[in-house]
Design a protein around this motif. Structure first.
Motif, PDB file in Angstrom:
ATOM      1  N   ARG A  42       0.781  -1.454   0.054  1.00 16.98           N
ATOM      2  CA  ARG A  42      -0.049  -0.140   0.018  1.00 16.98           C
ATOM      3  C   ARG A  42       0.791   1.113   0.006  1.00 16.98           C
ATOM      4  NH1 ARG A  42      -3.049   0.066   5.076  1.00 16.98           N
ATOM      5  NH2 ARG A  42      -1.312   1.727   5.875  1.00 16.98           N
ATOM      6  N   PHE A  43       0.650   2.313  -0.711  1.00 12.27           N
ATOM      7  CA  PHE A  43       1.222   3.429  -0.818  1.00 12.27           C
ATOM      8  C   PHE A  43       0.132   4.576  -0.514  1.00 12.27           C
ATOM      9  CE2 PHE A  43      -0.587   2.847  -5.116  1.00 12.27           C
ATOM     10  CZ  PHE A  43      -1.172   4.093  -5.335  1.00 12.27           C
ATOM     11  N   ASP A  44       0.679   5.606   0.013  1.00 12.85           N
ATOM     12  CA  ASP A  44      -0.062   6.705   0.493  1.00 12.85           C
ATOM     13  C   ASP A  44      -0.177   7.825  -0.565  1.00 12.85           C
ATOM     14  OD1 ASP A  44      -0.155   5.555   3.201  1.00 12.85           O
ATOM     15  OD2 ASP A  44       1.678   6.487   3.781  1.00 12.85           O
ATOM     16  N   ALA A  45      -1.653   8.341  -0.507  1.00 17.31           N
ATOM     17  CA  ALA A  45      -1.851   9.446  -1.193  1.00 17.31           C
ATOM     18  C   ALA A  45      -2.766  10.289  -0.416  1.00 17.31           C
ATOM     19  CB  ALA A  45      -2.423   8.892  -2.604  1.00 17.31           C
ATOM     20  N   GLU A  46      -2.601  11.535  -0.867  1.00 15.33           N
ATOM     21  CA  GLU A  46      -3.427  12.522  -0.090  1.00 15.33           C
ATOM     22  C   GLU A  46      -4.859  12.631  -0.435  1.00 15.33           C
ATOM     23  OE1 GLU A  46      -2.318  14.271   2.657  1.00 15.33           O
ATOM     24  OE2 GLU A  46      -0.522  13.461   2.400  1.00 15.33           O
ATOM     25  N   SER A  47      -5.065  12.674  -1.919  1.00 15.26           N
ATOM     26  CA  SER A  47      -6.520  12.685  -2.461  1.00 15.26           C
ATOM     27  C   SER A  47      -6.516  11.907  -3.550  1.00 15.26           C
ATOM     28  CB  SER A  47      -7.022  14.076  -2.746  1.00 15.26           C
ATOM     29  OG  SER A  47      -6.048  14.578  -3.749  1.00 15.26           O
ATOM     30  N   ALA A  48      -7.954  11.695  -4.125  1.00 16.80           N
ATOM     31  CA  ALA A  48      -7.818  10.927  -5.365  1.00 16.80           C
ATOM     32  C   ALA A  48      -7.182  11.511  -6.493  1.00 16.80           C
ATOM     33  CB  ALA A  48      -9.475  10.832  -5.620  1.00 16.80           C
ATOM     34  N   VAL A  49      -6.980  13.049  -6.536  1.00 14.30           N
ATOM     35  CA  VAL A  49      -6.378  13.687  -7.576  1.00 14.30           C
ATOM     36  C   VAL A  49      -4.806  13.469  -7.430  1.00 14.30           C
ATOM     37  CG1 VAL A  49      -5.761  16.152  -8.258  1.00 14.30           C
ATOM     38  CG2 VAL A  49      -8.152  15.566  -7.226  1.00 14.30           C
ATOM     39  N   ASP A  50      -4.247  13.206  -6.342  1.00 16.11           N
ATOM     40  CA  ASP A  50      -2.780  12.871  -6.128  1.00 16.11           C
ATOM     41  C   ASP A  50      -2.353  11.335  -6.250  1.00 16.11           C
ATOM     42  OD1 ASP A  50      -2.618  15.538  -5.761  1.00 16.11           O
ATOM     43  OD2 ASP A  50      -2.916  15.164  -3.570  1.00 16.11           O
ATOM     44  N   VAL A  51      -3.286  10.622  -6.461  1.00 19.65           N
ATOM     45  CA  VAL A  51      -3.063   9.027  -6.505  1.00 19.65           C
ATOM     46  C   VAL A  51      -2.152   8.600  -7.712  1.00 19.65           C
ATOM     47  CG1 VAL A  51      -5.092   8.338  -7.802  1.00 19.65           C
ATOM     48  CG2 VAL A  51      -4.263   6.796  -6.143  1.00 19.65           C
ATOM     49  N   ASP A  52      -2.401   9.198  -8.931  1.00 24.24           N
ATOM     50  CA  ASP A  52      -1.702   8.660 -10.113  1.00 24.24           C
ATOM     51  C   ASP A  52      -0.211   9.291 -10.000  1.00 24.24           C
ATOM     52  OD1 ASP A  52      -3.848   7.619 -11.097  1.00 24.24           O
ATOM     53  OD2 ASP A  52      -4.250   9.293 -12.473  1.00 24.24           O
ATOM     54  N   ASP A  53       0.108  10.471  -9.277  1.00 21.53           N
ATOM     55  CA  ASP A  53       1.330  10.768  -9.105  1.00 21.53           C
ATOM     56  C   ASP A  53       2.020   9.827  -7.770  1.00 21.53           C
ATOM     57  OD1 ASP A  53       1.242  12.853 -10.992  1.00 21.53           O
ATOM     58  OD2 ASP A  53       0.440  14.226  -9.600  1.00 21.53           O
ATOM     59  N   ALA A  54       1.105   9.730  -6.804  1.00 18.33           N
ATOM     60  CA  ALA A  54       1.904   8.966  -5.763  1.00 18.33           C
ATOM     61  C   ALA A  54       2.238   7.444  -6.255  1.00 18.33           C
ATOM     62  CB  ALA A  54       0.667   8.912  -4.871  1.00 18.33           C
ATOM     63  N   ARG A  55       1.382   6.825  -6.946  1.00 26.19           N
ATOM     64  CA  ARG A  55       1.782   5.639  -7.651  1.00 26.19           C
ATOM     65  C   ARG A  55       2.762   5.351  -8.401  1.00 26.19           C
ATOM     66  NH1 ARG A  55      -2.591   1.695  -7.978  1.00 26.19           N
ATOM     67  NH2 ARG A  55      -3.837   3.362  -8.296  1.00 26.19           N
ATOM     68  N   LEU A  56       3.075   6.444  -9.182  1.00 23.01           N
ATOM     69  CA  LEU A  56       4.165   6.544 -10.044  1.00 23.01           C
ATOM     70  C   LEU A  56       5.539   6.905  -9.084  1.00 23.01           C
ATOM     71  CD1 LEU A  56       5.580   6.174 -13.026  1.00 23.01           C
ATOM     72  CD2 LEU A  56       5.217   8.598 -13.029  1.00 23.01           C
ATOM     73  N   GLU A  57       5.454   7.694  -8.275  1.00 23.11           N
ATOM     74  CA  GLU A  57       6.525   7.846  -7.427  1.00 23.11           C
ATOM     75  C   GLU A  57       6.766   6.753  -6.354  1.00 23.11           C
ATOM     76  OE1 GLU A  57       7.614  10.839  -3.778  1.00 23.11           O
ATOM     77  OE2 GLU A  57       5.851  10.925  -4.682  1.00 23.11           O
ATOM     78  N   TYR A  58       5.899   6.004  -5.856  1.00 23.46           N
ATOM     79  CA  TYR A  58       6.184   4.681  -5.190  1.00 23.46           C
ATOM     80  C   TYR A  58       6.980   3.570  -6.096  1.00 23.46           C
ATOM     81  CZ  TYR A  58       5.522   0.812  -2.002  1.00 23.46           C
ATOM     82  OH  TYR A  58       5.731  -0.371  -1.194  1.00 23.46           O
ATOM     83  N   PHE A  59       6.207   3.540  -7.277  1.00 24.63           N
ATOM     84  CA  PHE A  59       6.973   2.819  -8.344  1.00 24.63           C
ATOM     85  C   PHE A  59       8.413   3.115  -8.490  1.00 24.63           C
ATOM     86  CE2 PHE A  59       7.953   1.563 -12.602  1.00 24.63           C
ATOM     87  CZ  PHE A  59       8.048   0.160 -12.564  1.00 24.63           C
ATOM     88  N   ALA A  60       8.566   4.199  -8.764  1.00 29.30           N
ATOM     89  CA  ALA A  60      10.095   4.689  -9.155  1.00 29.30           C
ATOM     90  C   ALA A  60      11.011   4.364  -7.952  1.00 29.30           C
ATOM     91  CB  ALA A  60      10.052   6.000  -9.648  1.00 29.30           C
ATOM     92  N   LYS A  61      10.344   4.743  -6.798  1.00 30.56           N
ATOM     93  CA  LYS A  61      11.461   4.634  -5.645  1.00 30.56           C
ATOM     94  C   LYS A  61      11.562   3.351  -5.158  1.00 30.56           C
ATOM     95  CE  LYS A  61      10.996   9.841  -4.292  1.00 30.56           C
ATOM     96  NZ  LYS A  61      10.741  10.505  -3.340  1.00 30.56           N
TER      97      LYS A  61
END
Length: 324
Positions: free
Chosen positions: A158-177
């Motif tokens: 599970r990765f954290d995201a502040e809102s539904a708007v930010d979830v795509d960016d958070a997913r890519l960031e988690y994948f990249a890191k």
């Protein structure tokens, strides 16, 4: 993109009538959007035939979601507006509430589909505004994990995201890191990335390009010759990573050979795809599947692992869950 126009009389039903003389319109969202687009280009034409819709039925909403849901939103945005022309209408027969612009509050909207997703929920919340109220049927899901026939170690991260708007960016960031460094440092090939959305597919593709990664593509817009070439490259190990989209699987149900490690970048909308894709690990040495999810994926998650486990997984203090 076909249209069917039904004109009802006391003794017969006529097909393919004029828009304005028809009692029922059966059309795909794409067909209507195309018609609306032509009317906007040819300014003398209009879409007033959508102004008097009293019953709207969206059938197989889950299948439409595999195409382009924005077309549905476009069509609904054109419903129940006051017409620009009279179109031989008897003014004396028009109800006052219609002239007052309240037609949308008297329209009955029926949405039929095999599952709920945020797009359907958004339509239900914002466009189903009948003054008599609305009803949504929600079911408990048992999950499809028992349909995974192989002894696969399924790791949910599970990765954290502040809102539904930010979830795509958070997913890519988690994948990249967190995920990609393990792939980059590994000498093993046969890594398949299953991606639900085409927009996510493009973002991951661009990221892999920026990292000079060895990968091939299998998406819904990939040419058949390129698909055949990509499958051979992946199976023979010429390409280390394959990007595979849910829509490509929806339309073709490919059987991908050579998968050694499966990473589900985003969970599929259709629950039956999960065991179908995981079972492609047959012949793998590691039998490992990694799934990325956030609390905003709960609707998809509960269809796969079950309603009760999904609630625990999105609220637990732990961030990693293992199913075997």
């Amino acid at each position: 993109m076909n249209f069917f126009f039904f004109l009802f009389s006391r003794r017969s039903i006529k097909l393919f009538g004029d828009f304005y003389s028809s009692d029922m319109i059966v059309a795909s969202p794409l067909g209507l959007v195309t018609k609306i687009g032509k009317a906007e280009v040819e300014k003398e034409k209009d879409v007033d035939y959508l102004s008097s819709i009293e019953v709207l039925i969206i059938d197989h909403a889950d299948v439409i979601a595999m195409q382009n849901w924005s077309h549905v939103n476009t069509v609904i945005g054109k419903l129940n507006h006051l017409p620009s022309k009279q179109h031989s209408t008897d003014i004396m027969r028009i109800r006052q509430w219609y002239l007052d612009g309240h037609a949308q509050f008297y329209r009955q909207t029926i949405i039929l589909g095999s599952y709920l997703n945020p797009e359907i929920n958004g339509l239900f919340n914002h466009h189903c505004v009948n003054y008599q109220g609305k009803v949504k049927l929600v079911c408990e899901h048992k999950g499809v994990l028992p349909k995974v026939l192989l002894q696969v170690r399924q790791i949910y991260e599970r990765f954290d995201a502040e809102s539904a708007v930010d979830v795509d960016d958070a997913r890519l960031e988690y994948f990249a890191k967190k995920v990609f460094p393990k792939i980059k440092d590994s000498v093993q090939g046969g890594i398949m990335l299953f991606i639900s959305s085409y927009f996510e597919f493009v973002r991951v593709r661009n990221f892999l390009k920026s990292q000079d990664a060895s990968f091939c593509l299998l998406g819904e817009y990939t040419k058949q010759s390129d698909i055949s070439r990509a499958r051979v490259w992946f199976f023979q190990g010429s390409r280390k990573i394959m990007l595979y989209t849910e829509r490509a699987h929806f339309y073709h149900r490919y059987k991908i050979r050579g998968i050694q490690n499966l990473i589900i970048y985003s969970l599929p909308e259709r629950k039956e795809f999960y065991p179908e894709v995981v079972n492609m690990l047959e012949g793998s040495h590691s039998m490992t599947c990694t799934v990325l999810f956030s609390r905003f994926d709960q609707l998809r998650l509960e269809r796969i692992v079950g309603t009760a486990p999904a609630k625990r997984m999105v609220t637990s203090e732990k961030g990693v869950f293992v199913f075997c």
